[in-house]
Design a protein around this motif. Structure first.
Motif, PDB file in Angstrom:
ATOM      1  N   PHE A   1      46.742  49.213  38.024  1.00 49.04           N
ATOM      2  CA  PHE A   1      47.584  50.094  38.827  1.00 49.04           C
ATOM      3  C   PHE A   1      48.422  49.225  39.765  1.00 49.04           C
ATOM      4  CE2 PHE A   1      47.356  53.656  42.270  1.00 49.04           C
ATOM      5  CZ  PHE A   1      48.612  54.111  41.943  1.00 49.04           C
ATOM      6  N   THR A   2      47.989  49.021  40.990  1.00 48.44           N
ATOM      7  CA  THR A   2      48.776  48.245  41.958  1.00 48.44           C
ATOM      8  C   THR A   2      48.693  46.743  41.721  1.00 48.44           C
ATOM      9  OG1 THR A   2      46.943  48.103  43.529  1.00 48.44           O
ATOM     10  CG2 THR A   2      48.456  50.009  43.738  1.00 48.44           C
ATOM     11  N   GLY A   3      47.607  46.290  41.109  1.00 49.99           N
ATOM     12  CA  GLY A   3      47.388  44.865  40.882  1.00 49.99           C
ATOM     13  C   GLY A   3      46.458  44.233  41.900  1.00 49.99           C
ATOM     14  N   ARG A   4      46.056  44.973  42.897  1.00 50.91           N
ATOM     15  CA  ARG A   4      45.230  44.398  43.972  1.00 50.91           C
ATOM     16  C   ARG A   4      43.819  44.016  43.508  1.00 50.91           C
ATOM     17  NH1 ARG A   4      47.725  43.963  48.542  1.00 50.91           N
ATOM     18  NH2 ARG A   4      49.629  45.147  48.858  1.00 50.91           N
ATOM     19  N   THR A   5      43.234  44.789  42.619  1.00 52.99           N
ATOM     20  CA  THR A   5      41.910  44.432  42.095  1.00 52.99           C
ATOM     21  C   THR A   5      41.998  43.119  41.323  1.00 52.99           C
ATOM     22  OG1 THR A   5      41.197  46.729  41.973  1.00 52.99           O
ATOM     23  CG2 THR A   5      40.024  45.143  40.572  1.00 52.99           C
ATOM     24  N   ILE A   6      43.041  42.956  40.535  1.00 58.20           N
ATOM     25  CA  ILE A   6      43.196  41.733  39.751  1.00 58.20           C
ATOM     26  C   ILE A   6      43.446  40.546  40.660  1.00 58.20           C
ATOM     27  CG2 ILE A   6      44.499  40.611  37.898  1.00 58.20           C
ATOM     28  CD1 ILE A   6      42.649  43.091  37.132  1.00 58.20           C
ATOM     29  N   ARG A   7      44.252  40.733  41.712  1.00 55.86           N
ATOM     30  CA  ARG A   7      44.473  39.648  42.667  1.00 55.86           C
ATOM     31  C   ARG A   7      43.150  39.215  43.290  1.00 55.86           C
ATOM     32  NH1 ARG A   7      43.753  38.493  47.447  1.00 55.86           N
ATOM     33  NH2 ARG A   7      43.315  40.648  47.926  1.00 55.86           N
ATOM     34  N   SER A   8      42.310  40.186  43.617  1.00 54.77           N
ATOM     35  CA  SER A   8      40.993  39.880  44.169  1.00 54.77           C
ATOM     36  C   SER A   8      40.149  39.102  43.165  1.00 54.77           C
ATOM     37  CB  SER A   8      40.264  41.171  44.557  1.00 54.77           C
ATOM     38  OG  SER A   8      40.999  41.875  45.525  1.00 54.77           O
ATOM     39  N   ALA A   9      40.219  39.504  41.900  1.00 55.21           N
ATOM     40  CA  ALA A   9      39.463  38.807  40.852  1.00 55.21           C
ATOM     41  C   ALA A   9      39.971  37.376  40.684  1.00 55.21           C
ATOM     42  CB  ALA A   9      39.568  39.567  39.532  1.00 55.21           C
ATOM     43  N   LEU A  10      41.272  37.180  40.754  1.00 53.83           N
ATOM     44  CA  LEU A  10      41.837  35.828  40.637  1.00 53.83           C
ATOM     45  C   LEU A  10      41.367  34.949  41.791  1.00 53.83           C
ATOM     46  CD1 LEU A  10      45.467  36.739  39.522  1.00 53.83           C
ATOM     47  CD2 LEU A  10      43.655  35.746  38.104  1.00 53.83           C
ATOM     48  N   ASN A  11      41.343  35.493  43.002  1.00 53.75           N
ATOM     49  CA  ASN A  11      40.832  34.729  44.147  1.00 53.75           C
ATOM     50  C   ASN A  11      39.374  34.341  43.937  1.00 53.75           C
ATOM     51  OD1 ASN A  11      43.279  34.889  45.439  1.00 53.75           O
ATOM     52  ND2 ASN A  11      42.676  36.537  46.812  1.00 53.75           N
ATOM     53  N   ALA A  12      38.576  35.276  43.443  1.00 51.33           N
ATOM     54  CA  ALA A  12      37.162  34.993  43.192  1.00 51.33           C
ATOM     55  C   ALA A  12      37.008  33.916  42.123  1.00 51.33           C
ATOM     56  CB  ALA A  12      36.442  36.275  42.766  1.00 51.33           C
ATOM     57  N   LEU A  13      37.826  33.992  41.067  1.00 50.72           N
ATOM     58  CA  LEU A  13      37.760  32.973  40.011  1.00 50.72           C
ATOM     59  C   LEU A  13      38.083  31.588  40.543  1.00 50.72           C
ATOM     60  CD1 LEU A  13      39.361  34.751  36.941  1.00 50.72           C
ATOM     61  CD2 LEU A  13      37.030  33.882  37.124  1.00 50.72           C
ATOM     62  N   MET A  14      39.068  31.495  41.414  1.00 45.45           N
ATOM     63  CA  MET A  14      39.449  30.196  41.969  1.00 45.45           C
ATOM     64  C   MET A  14      38.349  29.633  42.867  1.00 45.45           C
ATOM     65  SD  MET A  14      42.242  29.377  40.585  1.00 45.45           S
ATOM     66  CE  MET A  14      41.862  30.316  39.133  1.00 45.45           C
ATOM     67  N   ASP A  15      37.577  30.510  43.499  1.00 46.23           N
ATOM     68  CA  ASP A  15      36.441  30.051  44.306  1.00 46.23           C
ATOM     69  C   ASP A  15      35.303  29.535  43.431  1.00 46.23           C
ATOM     70  OD1 ASP A  15      37.704  30.609  46.663  1.00 46.23           O
ATOM     71  OD2 ASP A  15      36.468  32.353  47.179  1.00 46.23           O
ATOM     72  N   ALA A  16      35.266  29.978  42.167  1.00 42.69           N
ATOM     73  CA  ALA A  16      34.148  29.661  41.279  1.00 42.69           C
ATOM     74  C   ALA A  16      34.410  28.472  40.364  1.00 42.69           C
ATOM     75  CB  ALA A  16      33.807  30.875  40.428  1.00 42.69           C
ATOM     76  N   GLY A  17      35.624  27.967  40.338  1.00 41.70           N
ATOM     77  CA  GLY A  17      35.924  26.857  39.439  1.00 41.70           C
ATOM     78  C   GLY A  17      37.393  26.831  39.102  1.00 41.70           C
ATOM     79  N   ARG A  18      37.733  26.053  38.085  1.00 42.51           N
ATOM     80  CA  ARG A  18      39.129  25.932  37.667  1.00 42.51           C
ATOM     81  C   ARG A  18      39.223  26.183  36.168  1.00 42.51           C
ATOM     82  NH1 ARG A  18      44.093  24.026  39.173  1.00 42.51           N
ATOM     83  NH2 ARG A  18      45.219  22.877  37.584  1.00 42.51           N
ATOM     84  N   PRO A  19      39.462  27.444  35.796  1.00 42.66           N
ATOM     85  CA  PRO A  19      39.605  27.763  34.372  1.00 42.66           C
ATOM     86  C   PRO A  19      40.842  27.084  33.789  1.00 42.66           C
ATOM     87  CG  PRO A  19      39.434  29.766  35.710  1.00 42.66           C
ATOM     88  CD  PRO A  19      39.582  28.616  36.645  1.00 42.66           C
ATOM     89  N   SER A  20      40.825  26.830  32.482  1.00 40.08           N
ATOM     90  CA  SER A  20      42.013  26.264  31.842  1.00 40.08           C
ATOM     91  C   SER A  20      43.083  27.331  31.673  1.00 40.08           C
ATOM     92  CB  SER A  20      41.664  25.641  30.492  1.00 40.08           C
ATOM     93  OG  SER A  20      41.208  26.630  29.594  1.00 40.08           O
ATOM     94  N   ALA A  21      42.680  28.607  31.565  1.00 44.93           N
ATOM     95  CA  ALA A  21      43.617  29.723  31.467  1.00 44.93           C
ATOM     96  C   ALA A  21      42.893  31.002  31.860  1.00 44.93           C
ATOM     97  CB  ALA A  21      44.157  29.850  30.052  1.00 44.93           C
ATOM     98  N   ILE A  22      43.659  31.940  32.403  1.00 41.29           N
ATOM     99  CA  ILE A  22      43.128  33.257  32.726  1.00 41.29           C
ATOM    100  C   ILE A  22      44.033  34.275  32.048  1.00 41.29           C
ATOM    101  CG2 ILE A  22      42.570  34.944  34.522  1.00 41.29           C
ATOM    102  CD1 ILE A  22      42.319  32.540  36.472  1.00 41.29           C
ATOM    103  N   GLN A  23      43.418  35.180  31.284  1.00 38.85           N
ATOM    104  CA  GLN A  23      44.155  36.240  30.600  1.00 38.85           C
ATOM    105  C   GLN A  23      43.579  37.574  31.044  1.00 38.85           C
ATOM    106  OE1 GLN A  23      43.751  35.309  26.421  1.00 38.85           O
ATOM    107  NE2 GLN A  23      44.530  33.238  26.733  1.00 38.85           N
ATOM    108  N   LEU A  24      44.407  38.602  31.036  1.00 36.97           N
ATOM    109  CA  LEU A  24      43.992  39.913  31.507  1.00 36.97           C
ATOM    110  C   LEU A  24      44.090  40.941  30.391  1.00 36.97           C
ATOM    111  CD1 LEU A  24      43.199  41.910  33.754  1.00 36.97           C
ATOM    112  CD2 LEU A  24      45.639  42.027  34.361  1.00 36.97           C
ATOM    113  N   ALA A  25      42.985  41.649  30.170  1.00 31.33           N
ATOM    114  CA  ALA A  25      42.939  42.746  29.203  1.00 31.33           C
ATOM    115  C   ALA A  25      42.574  44.025  29.957  1.00 31.33           C
ATOM    116  CB  ALA A  25      41.903  42.468  28.119  1.00 31.33           C
ATOM    117  N   VAL A  26      43.384  45.067  29.769  1.00 33.86           N
ATOM    118  CA  VAL A  26      43.111  46.358  30.406  1.00 33.86           C
ATOM    119  C   VAL A  26      43.206  47.455  29.360  1.00 33.86           C
ATOM    120  CG1 VAL A  26      43.904  45.632  32.692  1.00 33.86           C
ATOM    121  CG2 VAL A  26      45.510  46.742  31.134  1.00 33.86           C
TER     122      VAL A  26
END
Length: 171
Positions: free
Chosen positions: A102-127
């Motif tokens: 919807f607004t994208g805010r949940t995904i932004r939160s998920a991206l922040n959490a991912l960056m705190d957990a490591g450095r993925p080579s790529a992040i893709q989004l499926a909805v």
């Protein structure tokens, strides 16, 4: 409140199957991938996507669960204690799975959490559903169905594991 079914059980299954094929085609295999379902219904969709990929390709992709509530900017500042999931993402292709974009805010939160957990080579989004009305520049890589909506409407994904049926309804 009037509701209309937009996607039935068979339609959900077709969408998940198609997304699984698209993920495999784009990534040419998933030996270094991790599927992360965003709480609550994204987790169940992620598990179904994992099963589809295994059925199609015969490979088992790890699935993790992510709770982004501590990373939300629209719920006030909250201290971040621990990580929202326990798997290492460094060097992996991470496929985030959520029910409605919807607004994208949940995904932004998920991206922040991912960056705190490591450095993925790529992040893709499926909805499963993209209903538009983005407030942030976020776009899904894989979409089950685009459903144009008004701000006054509510889109709700039902999954059997939580709601007793599989459907997408609009109010």
């Amino acid at each position: 409140m009037e509701q209309r079914i937009l996607i039935d059980e068979a339609g959900m299954m077709r969408a998940i199957r198609r997304i699984g094929h698209e993920i495999l085609e784009r990534n040419k295999g998933l030996s270094n991938a991790l599927i992360i379902g965003i709480e609550r219904r994204g987790v169940h969709l992620a598990k179904r996507l994992q099963a589809q990929i295994e059925a199609i390709e015969g490979i088992q992709v790890d699935v993790a669960t992510m709770d982004v509530s501590l990373y939300r900017d629209d719920r006030g500042h909250q201290p971040k204690e621990g990580l929202p999931f326990t798997m290492d993402t460094t060097g992996k292709i991470v496929i985030l799975v959520d029910d409605v974009l919807f607004t994208g805010r949940t995904i932004r939160s998920a991206l922040n959490a991912l960056m705190d957990a490591g450095r993925p080579s790529a992040i893709q989004l499926a909805v499963l559903v993209d209903r538009g009305h983005r407030e942030l520049p976020i776009r899904a890589d894989y979409v089950g169905k685009n459903i144009p909506t008004s701000h006054l409407e509510t889109v709700k994904v039902h999954v059997h594991e939580v709601d007793g049926d599989d459907s997408v309804v609009i109010f």
